[in-house]
Design a protein around this motif. Structure first.
Motif, mmCIF file in Angstrom:
data_model
loop_
_atom_site.group_PDB
_atom_site.id
_atom_site.type_symbol
_atom_site.label_atom_id
_atom_site.label_comp_id
_atom_site.label_asym_id
_atom_site.label_seq_id
_atom_site.Cartn_x
_atom_site.Cartn_y
_atom_site.Cartn_z
ATOM 1 N N VAL A 166 0.926 -1.099 -0.061
ATOM 2 C CA VAL A 166 0.089 0.157 -0.062
ATOM 3 C C VAL A 166 0.815 1.364 0.018
ATOM 4 O O VAL A 166 0.484 2.330 -0.763
ATOM 5 C CB VAL A 166 -1.033 -0.048 1.148
ATOM 6 N N ALA A 167 2.108 1.182 0.581
ATOM 7 C CA ALA A 167 2.695 2.463 0.854
ATOM 8 C C ALA A 167 3.689 2.805 -0.406
ATOM 9 O O ALA A 167 3.847 3.668 -0.783
ATOM 10 C CB ALA A 167 3.872 2.113 2.066
ATOM 11 N N ILE A 168 4.136 1.786 -1.222
ATOM 12 C CA ILE A 168 4.932 2.176 -2.448
ATOM 13 C C ILE A 168 4.483 2.685 -3.658
ATOM 14 O O ILE A 168 4.980 3.471 -4.031
ATOM 15 C CB ILE A 168 6.003 0.682 -2.577
ATOM 16 N N SER A 169 3.099 2.331 -3.815
ATOM 17 C CA SER A 169 2.520 2.858 -5.130
ATOM 18 C C SER A 169 1.033 2.456 -5.098
ATOM 19 O O SER A 169 0.710 1.629 -5.034
ATOM 20 C CB SER A 169 3.336 2.355 -6.371
ATOM 21 N N PRO A 170 0.481 3.675 -5.670
ATOM 22 C CA PRO A 170 -1.106 3.380 -5.864
ATOM 23 C C PRO A 170 -1.203 2.826 -7.253
ATOM 24 O O PRO A 170 -2.412 2.637 -7.502
ATOM 25 C CB PRO A 170 -1.914 4.591 -5.782
ATOM 26 N N ALA A 171 -0.220 2.636 -8.002
ATOM 27 C CA ALA A 171 -0.320 2.128 -9.332
ATOM 28 C C ALA A 171 -0.469 0.650 -9.288
ATOM 29 O O ALA A 171 -0.402 -0.070 -8.219
ATOM 30 C CB ALA A 171 0.730 2.641 -10.211
ATOM 31 N N HIS B 11 4.199 4.580 -12.303
ATOM 32 C CA HIS B 11 3.044 5.433 -12.832
ATOM 33 C C HIS B 11 2.442 6.303 -11.837
ATOM 34 O O HIS B 11 2.304 5.709 -10.648
ATOM 35 C CB HIS B 11 2.178 4.889 -13.583
ATOM 36 N N PRO B 12 2.171 7.661 -12.192
ATOM 37 C CA PRO B 12 1.644 8.730 -11.118
ATOM 38 C C PRO B 12 0.135 8.344 -11.054
ATOM 39 O O PRO B 12 -0.688 9.249 -11.407
ATOM 40 C CB PRO B 12 2.068 9.986 -11.645
ATOM 41 N N ALA B 13 -0.203 7.334 -10.657
ATOM 42 C CA ALA B 13 -1.692 7.023 -10.463
ATOM 43 C C ALA B 13 -2.491 8.373 -9.976
ATOM 44 O O ALA B 13 -3.553 8.487 -10.244
ATOM 45 C CB ALA B 13 -2.057 5.563 -9.590
ATOM 46 N N ALA B 14 -2.143 8.310 -8.449
ATOM 47 C CA ALA B 14 -2.909 9.597 -7.921
ATOM 48 C C ALA B 14 -2.730 10.861 -8.591
ATOM 49 O O ALA B 14 -3.997 11.649 -8.510
ATOM 50 C CB ALA B 14 -2.339 9.689 -6.363
ATOM 51 N N GLU B 15 -1.734 11.178 -9.187
ATOM 52 C CA GLU B 15 -1.539 12.431 -9.908
ATOM 53 C C GLU B 15 -2.502 12.398 -11.193
ATOM 54 O O GLU B 15 -2.949 13.533 -11.503
ATOM 55 C CB GLU B 15 -0.365 12.805 -10.257
ATOM 56 N N LEU B 16 -2.651 11.385 -11.727
ATOM 57 C CA LEU B 16 -3.429 11.162 -13.110
ATOM 58 C C LEU B 16 -4.890 11.274 -12.684
ATOM 59 O O LEU B 16 -5.503 12.102 -13.111
ATOM 60 C CB LEU B 16 -3.122 10.095 -13.852
ATOM 61 N N GLY B 17 -5.259 10.632 -11.550
ATOM 62 C CA GLY B 17 -6.551 10.903 -11.126
ATOM 63 C C GLY B 17 -6.982 12.315 -10.797
ATOM 64 O O GLY B 17 -8.096 12.952 -11.164
ATOM 65 N N ALA B 18 -6.239 12.929 -10.137
ATOM 66 C CA ALA B 18 -6.247 14.331 -9.833
ATOM 67 C C ALA B 18 -6.412 15.230 -11.119
ATOM 68 O O ALA B 18 -7.143 16.271 -11.061
ATOM 69 C CB ALA B 18 -5.103 14.925 -8.813
ATOM 70 N N ARG C 34 7.032 8.570 -10.937
ATOM 71 C CA ARG C 34 7.535 8.469 -9.547
ATOM 72 C C ARG C 34 8.706 7.617 -9.466
ATOM 73 O O ARG C 34 8.882 6.507 -9.968
ATOM 74 C CB ARG C 34 6.451 8.072 -8.620
ATOM 75 N N MET C 35 9.485 7.925 -8.539
ATOM 76 C CA MET C 35 10.842 7.030 -8.132
ATOM 77 C C MET C 35 11.472 6.768 -9.151
ATOM 78 O O MET C 35 12.037 5.430 -9.519
ATOM 79 C CB MET C 35 10.434 5.697 -7.434
ATOM 80 N N VAL C 36 12.209 7.438 -10.100
ATOM 81 C CA VAL C 36 12.808 7.375 -11.145
ATOM 82 C C VAL C 36 14.119 8.220 -11.008
ATOM 83 O O VAL C 36 13.993 9.411 -10.655
ATOM 84 C CB VAL C 36 12.118 7.676 -12.760
ATOM 85 N N ARG C 37 15.122 8.029 -12.036
ATOM 86 C CA ARG C 37 16.169 8.860 -11.980
ATOM 87 C C ARG C 37 16.010 9.959 -13.003
ATOM 88 O O ARG C 37 14.989 10.258 -13.722
ATOM 89 C CB ARG C 37 17.325 8.140 -12.544
ATOM 90 N N ASP C 38 16.833 11.221 -12.692
ATOM 91 C CA ASP C 38 16.602 12.475 -13.444
ATOM 92 C C ASP C 38 16.783 12.242 -14.493
ATOM 93 O O ASP C 38 17.558 11.296 -15.334
ATOM 94 C CB ASP C 38 17.706 13.403 -12.764
ATOM 95 N N GLY C 39 15.888 12.784 -15.519
ATOM 96 C CA GLY C 39 16.146 12.717 -16.873
ATOM 97 C C GLY C 39 15.109 11.718 -17.507
ATOM 98 O O GLY C 39 15.279 11.674 -18.960
#
Length: 508
Positions: A35-40, A379-386, A482-487
Motif C-alpha cells: 500500500v505504501a510503495i505505489s497506488p499504481a 506511474h503517477p496514479a494519484a496525480e493522474l486521477g487528480a 515516480r521514483m525514477v532517476r533524473d532525466g
C-alpha cells in the motif's frame, strides 16, 4: 522445542512464539509495504480490478473464484490497492498455513515449519507471487489444502474430512483448471498404496466427489458453453507445435522444473550437506513417502506427455501447484534432519530470505526507476486521477480505457464509475466497442471519459475509437513518473471527456 513430539499432538506454547503468529505478522507487513510503495497496479492486479466490478460464472480464460473473492474484499474496503493486497497476502498466508498443517500430519513442529517455510524458496511463490500473481496463489493454496486433508484422511478417515477434501478440490478447480492434474495424480498415487486406498474407500468416501461436484457445477455449465473462450488463451500460451515441439518443450520443461526447485535444493544442501544421502532412508511414514514418489512420477509422465503432444512452453507458475509438495516430501523422507545440529542454519536462512523478499518488495519501484526501466508501479496514479478531476471529469461517468491496465488503475481512483476497456485485439471491432459503451452512457444520462496512456497505446487506437463519435479534440496530460532517476521522460496520457447532456428543462 520438542522435536520428538508425535504428529498432531498440540504443544503448549506462547501465542507469540507460534509460527502462525509470525506468518500473520509477515503478511500484514507485506500489505503495509504494498500500500505504501505505489497506488499504481501491476498486470494481474489491474485485471482483477476490471473483472471484479461484477460477479460472473466465468472470466475469459480463467475460472471465477479469485475474482469472486476480490469482489467480496472490494465490497468491504473498496476497490483499491489495499483490497488487492489484503486478498493476495491472505491467500499466501493460507498457503503456508495449510502446508504447515500437512507437515504436522507427518513431522514434528520443526519439520512442519521447514516444509511450509521452504515454499518461500520456490521463486514462483516466494517472489513472483508477491509481485503480481493471483490465480496461481489461490490454486497453490488449494493444492496444499488437498495434501493436508489427504494425509489426515489416511491417518483417520471421517466423513467430515471427506467433505472438506471435496470442498477444497472443488475450490481448486474454480481457482485454476490445472488443479485437475494435481487432484488426478494425487488420487491415483494414493489409491496405488494399500493403506491410503483403504482409508479413501472407507465409510463416507462419497462425500468428497459429491461436495466437489456441487461446488463446480454452476461454473461447469458456463464452461461448456464458453469452452473456446476458456481454453484459447491457455492453449496459445503453451505454444503447441506438434511437428517441431518436443525438443524445445523438453528444454523448457527442464528449465521450469529447475527454476521452481533449484533454490530450495541449494539451500537444503548448504544447510544439511551429505546428511541427505549418507544413511539409509527412514521416512516418517513409509506409505506417505510412496504416495509422494508416485505422485511426482505421475506428474512427470503427464508433463512429458504434453511435451510429446507438442507443448513447448512451461511457465513456472503452471508448475508451482504441481511441485509445491516437494519440500514436504523431502523432509518426510529424512525426518532425522529435524534434530540435525545445523538445523538452525536452515531456519536462519529462510528467515533471512523472508526479510529479503519483504525488503525487495518495498524497493522494487526504485530499482526499476534507477535502472531506467520504468515499471508499472512508477506511474503517477494519484496525480493522474487528480488531473482528470481538474479537467472536469465528474468521477461517476463511465470510463472507457485503451487497455486493461489503465482501466484497472482508474477504477481504484474513481470507484463510483464503471470502467471498461476496448482494444484492437477484442472480438468486437474497436469502434463498435467504444460506440456501444458511449451509447449505454448516454442512455443512462451520463457523460463518458475516453482515456489512454502513450506507452501502451496500440497503433491508430484513437482514430478507430473515435470513428463513430462526433469530432472533438483529444487532450493530453503529461506527468512526471515516480521514483525514477533524473532525466526520465514523463508519462503521457490522452483523454476525451464528454459531460452528460443537460436535461431538456435545465438551462444550457
Amino acid at each position: 522445542m520438542n522435536l520428538t513430539a508425535a504428529p498432531g499432538v498440540p504443544l503448549v506454547r506462547s501465542p507469540v512464539t507460534h509460527p502462525l503468529a509470525w506468518l500473520l505478522a509477515l503478511a500484514l507487513a507485506h500489505v503495509a509495504v504494498r500500500v505504501a510503495i505505489s497506488p499504481a497496479l501491476k498486470w494481474d492486479e489491474a485485471e482483477q480490478m476490471l473483472w471484479s466490478q461484477q460477479l460472473a460464472l466465468g472470466y475469459g480464460a480463467q475460472p471465477p473464484l479469485y475474482t469472486w473473492l476480490q469482489w467480496g474484499v472490494n465490497r468491504l474496503v473498496g476497490p483499491s490497492v489495499l483490497a488487492l493486497s489484503l486478498l493476495k497476502h491472505a491467500l499466501l498466508a493460507l498457503t503456508y498455513a495449510l502446508m504447515w498443517l500437512a507437515g504436522r500430519e507427518l513431522l514434528a513442529p520443526r519439520g512442519a515449519w521447514w516444509a511450509a517455510a521452504s515454499l518461500m524458496l520456490l521463486p514462483t511463490l516466494g517472489w513472483y507471487s508477491v509481485r503480481d500473481h493471483t490465480h496461481t496463489v489461490l490454486v497453490t493454496a488449494m493444492a496444499c489444502g488437498a495434501w493436508w486433508l489427504l494425509l489426515r484422511i489416511v491417518r483417520q478417515p471421517r466423513p467430515l474430512e471427506f467433505a472438506a477434501l471435496g470442498l477444497v478440490c472443488g475450490l481448486g478447480m474454480l481457482a485454476k483448471y490445472s488443479f485437475a492434474l494435481v487432484a488426478g495424480a494425487m488420487l491415483l498415487a494414493a489409491l496405488s498404496e494399500p493403506q491410503a486406498r483403504r482409508a479413501l474407500l472407507s465409510r463416507g468416501w462419497w462425500w468428497a466427489p459429491l461436495v466437489g461436484l456441487l461446488v463446480v457445477l454452476p461454473h461447469l455449465g458456463w464452461l461448456l458453453s464458453h469452452l473456446s473462450e476458456a481454453t484459447a488463451g491457455t492453449l496459445s500460451k503453451m505454444e503447441i507445435d506438434a511437428a517441431r515441439g518436443p525438443l524445445k518443450g523438453a528444454r523448457h520443461l527442464l528449465q521450469g522444473v529447475a527454476g521452481t526447485l533449484l533454490l530450495f535444493a541449494l539451500f537444503a544442501l548448504w544447510a544439511f550437506g551429505g546428511a541427505w544421502w549418507r544413511s539409509p532412508w527412514q521416512p516418517a511414514l513409509p506409505w506417505a513417502q510412496r504416495v509422494f514418489g508416485r505422485y511426482l512420477l505421475l506428474v512427470l509422465v503427464a508433463l512429458l506427455g504434453m511435451v510429446l503432444a507438442g507443448v513447448t512452453e512451461f511457465k513456472g507458475r503452471w508448475l508451482l501447484p504441481l511441485l509445491c509438495v516437494v519440500p514436504l516430501a523431502a523432509f518426510a523422507a529424512r525426518p532425522e534432519l529435524q534434530q540435525h545440529p545445523r538445523g538452525a542454519r536452515y531456519t536462519g536462512a529462510i528467515v533471512a530470505m523472508a526479510l529479503l523478499i519483504l525488503l525487495a518488495a518495498g524497493l522494487r519501484p526504485w530499482f526499476s526507476g534507477l535502472r531506467g526501466e520504468v515499471d508499472e508501479l512508477n506511474h503517477p496514479a494519484a496525480e493522474l486521477g487528480a488531473a482528470l478531476s481538474a479537467a472536469g471529469y465528474d468521477g461517476r461517468s463511465p470510463i472507457i480505457a485503451a487497455d486493461h491496465m489503465m482501466a484497472g488503475l482508474l477504477r481504484t481512483r474513481f470507484p463510483r464509475a464503471s470502467v471498461g476497456s476496448c482494444t484492437v485485439k477484442d472480438d468486437d471491432p474497436l469502434s463498435d466497442c467504444v460506440a456501444a459503451l458511449v451509447a449505454r452512457a448516454r442512455a443512462a444520462g451520463q457523460g463518458w471519459l475516453l482515456v489512454s496512456r502513450t506507452d501502451r497505446l496500440e497503433p491508430d487506437w484513437w482514430a478507430l475509437a473515435t470513428a463513430r463519435l462526433p469530432a472533438r479534440p483529444v487532450r493530453s496530460i503529461e506527468l512526471p513518473l515516480r521514483m525514477v532517476r533524473d532525466g526520465t521522460p514523463p508519462a503521457h496520457y490522452q483523454y476525451l471527456w464528454q459531460p452528460a447532456a443537460p436535461a431538456p428543462d435545465q438551462p444550457q
